[in-house]
Design a protein around this motif. Sequence first.
Motif, short mmCIF file in Angstrom:
data_model
loop_
_atom_site.label_atom_id
_atom_site.label_comp_id
_atom_site.label_asym_id
_atom_site.label_seq_id
_atom_site.Cartn_x
_atom_site.Cartn_y
_atom_site.Cartn_z
N VAL A 130 0.85 -1.19 0.00
CA VAL A 130 0.00 0.00 0.00
C VAL A 130 0.89 1.23 0.00
N MET A 131 0.67 2.11 -0.97
CA MET A 131 1.38 3.38 -1.04
C MET A 131 0.36 4.50 -0.90
N MET A 132 0.55 5.37 0.07
CA MET A 132 -0.37 6.49 0.29
C MET A 132 0.33 7.80 -0.06
N ALA A 133 -0.23 8.51 -1.02
CA ALA A 133 0.32 9.81 -1.43
C ALA A 133 1.81 9.70 -1.77
N CYS A 134 2.16 8.67 -2.49
CA CYS A 134 3.57 8.41 -2.82
C CYS A 134 3.86 8.82 -4.26
N PRO A 135 4.74 9.81 -4.48
CA PRO A 135 5.06 10.26 -5.84
C PRO A 135 6.07 9.33 -6.51
N VAL A 136 5.64 8.10 -6.74
CA VAL A 136 6.56 7.07 -7.22
C VAL A 136 7.15 7.42 -8.59
N LEU A 137 6.44 8.21 -9.40
CA LEU A 137 6.95 8.55 -10.73
C LEU A 137 8.03 9.62 -10.69
N ASP A 138 8.09 10.39 -9.59
CA ASP A 138 9.13 11.40 -9.41
C ASP A 138 9.19 11.77 -7.94
N PRO A 139 10.06 11.10 -7.16
CA PRO A 139 10.14 11.38 -5.72
C PRO A 139 10.52 12.81 -5.38
N LEU A 140 11.08 13.54 -6.33
CA LEU A 140 11.45 14.94 -6.07
C LEU A 140 10.39 15.92 -6.57
N GLY A 141 9.25 15.39 -6.98
CA GLY A 141 8.20 16.25 -7.49
C GLY A 141 7.29 16.75 -6.39
N ALA A 142 7.86 17.34 -5.36
CA ALA A 142 7.09 17.82 -4.21
C ALA A 142 6.94 19.34 -4.26
N PHE A 149 13.28 22.49 2.21
CA PHE A 149 13.63 21.81 3.45
C PHE A 149 14.61 20.66 3.19
N VAL A 150 14.37 19.94 2.10
CA VAL A 150 15.28 18.85 1.72
C VAL A 150 16.69 19.40 1.48
N ARG A 151 16.79 20.49 0.75
CA ARG A 151 18.11 21.08 0.46
C ARG A 151 18.79 21.55 1.74
N TRP A 152 18.01 22.05 2.67
CA TRP A 152 18.56 22.48 3.95
C TRP A 152 19.15 21.28 4.70
N LEU A 153 18.46 20.14 4.63
CA LEU A 153 18.98 18.93 5.28
C LEU A 153 20.28 18.47 4.64
N THR A 154 20.38 18.56 3.32
CA THR A 154 21.62 18.15 2.67
C THR A 154 22.78 19.05 3.06
N ARG A 155 22.50 20.34 3.28
CA ARG A 155 23.56 21.24 3.73
C ARG A 155 24.01 20.89 5.14
N ARG A 196 -6.44 14.41 -5.32
CA ARG A 196 -6.25 15.64 -6.08
C ARG A 196 -6.17 16.86 -5.17
N ALA A 197 -6.53 16.68 -3.89
CA ALA A 197 -6.42 17.75 -2.91
C ALA A 197 -5.06 17.76 -2.23
N ASP A 198 -4.17 16.87 -2.64
CA ASP A 198 -2.83 16.78 -2.06
C ASP A 198 -2.07 18.06 -2.35
N GLY A 199 -1.62 18.73 -1.28
CA GLY A 199 -0.88 19.97 -1.45
C GLY A 199 0.62 19.81 -1.42
N VAL A 200 1.11 18.57 -1.32
CA VAL A 200 2.55 18.32 -1.23
C VAL A 200 3.08 17.71 -2.53
N VAL A 201 2.40 16.71 -3.05
CA VAL A 201 2.83 16.09 -4.31
C VAL A 201 1.67 16.15 -5.31
N GLN A 202 2.02 16.26 -6.57
CA GLN A 202 1.00 16.23 -7.61
C GLN A 202 0.41 14.82 -7.71
N TRP A 203 -0.90 14.74 -7.76
CA TRP A 203 -1.55 13.43 -7.75
C TRP A 203 -1.13 12.56 -8.94
N GLN A 204 -0.77 13.20 -10.05
CA GLN A 204 -0.38 12.43 -11.23
C GLN A 204 0.86 11.59 -10.96
#
Length: 249
Positions: A130-142, A149-155, A196-204
């Motif tokens: 089960v994957m919930m709200a998982c942008p499997v087609l592009d994990p960086l498409g957030a 925030f991700v870039r801040w963590l890498t720094r 489609r109401a997901d505000g973090v990743v595109q539903w597509q």
Amino acid sequence: MADDARWGTREGVLRAVMRVPDLMRHRVWRDADPGQGGGTGVVLVPGFGAGRVSLVPAAAWLRARGYRPVIARVGFTVGCTADLLAKVLRNTEELAESTGRPVVLLGQSRGGGLARLVAARRPDLVRGLVMMACPVLDPLGAHPDVLRFVRWLTRLAAAGVPGLLDDDCLSGPCYEEHMPSLALPLSVPAVSIFSRADGVVQWQLCQDPYAECVEVHSTHTGMGFDPQVYEVLGPRLADWARSGSEVTA
């Protein structure tokens, strides 16, 4: 600026938690058959920055129906992909061994991607995914705020802070090793829950071609607290539990 404000309002953690009373009053929570799961193990993998509390309702719901849920030991899921994957795989191996049969993997957002990587690599251990709200087609498409925030963590990782993802996970060897694996065909039954109401990743980006894709009307952060999500999970998990088999040596 207005888009960022709407995103913050829609995807706030407080708003997600406020759905808990609605969930507990709903028949999908109250109508529990304790024999449904038959002891089937379920490994729960939290999303990026979410932590185990985000899947506590799911663990309680599963336990009341006779499943054996375990929340993966991945902290806030902000570490290196390779390290997190090893932890989820270890949790999966341990639960499959203790239950004597393949387990279900249930992951939200980045946790869904990690669960999919385990399912693709070790299908012998997995009854269903089960994957919930998982942008499997592009994990960086957030959402851009998430990527900042991700870039801040890498720094921070580059400055020597341990336990965080680094640039390798975004564009280096770690990325190159795991990204192609997210596109591998699945040999286990899988469902991708999107909104489609997901505000973090595109539903597509959640439209995994090797999974049953099911739409709900939840926010991204609120999926673990949304009755509609559990209406989707109920019959599918029950079917997987009924048709489960022993782990082969």
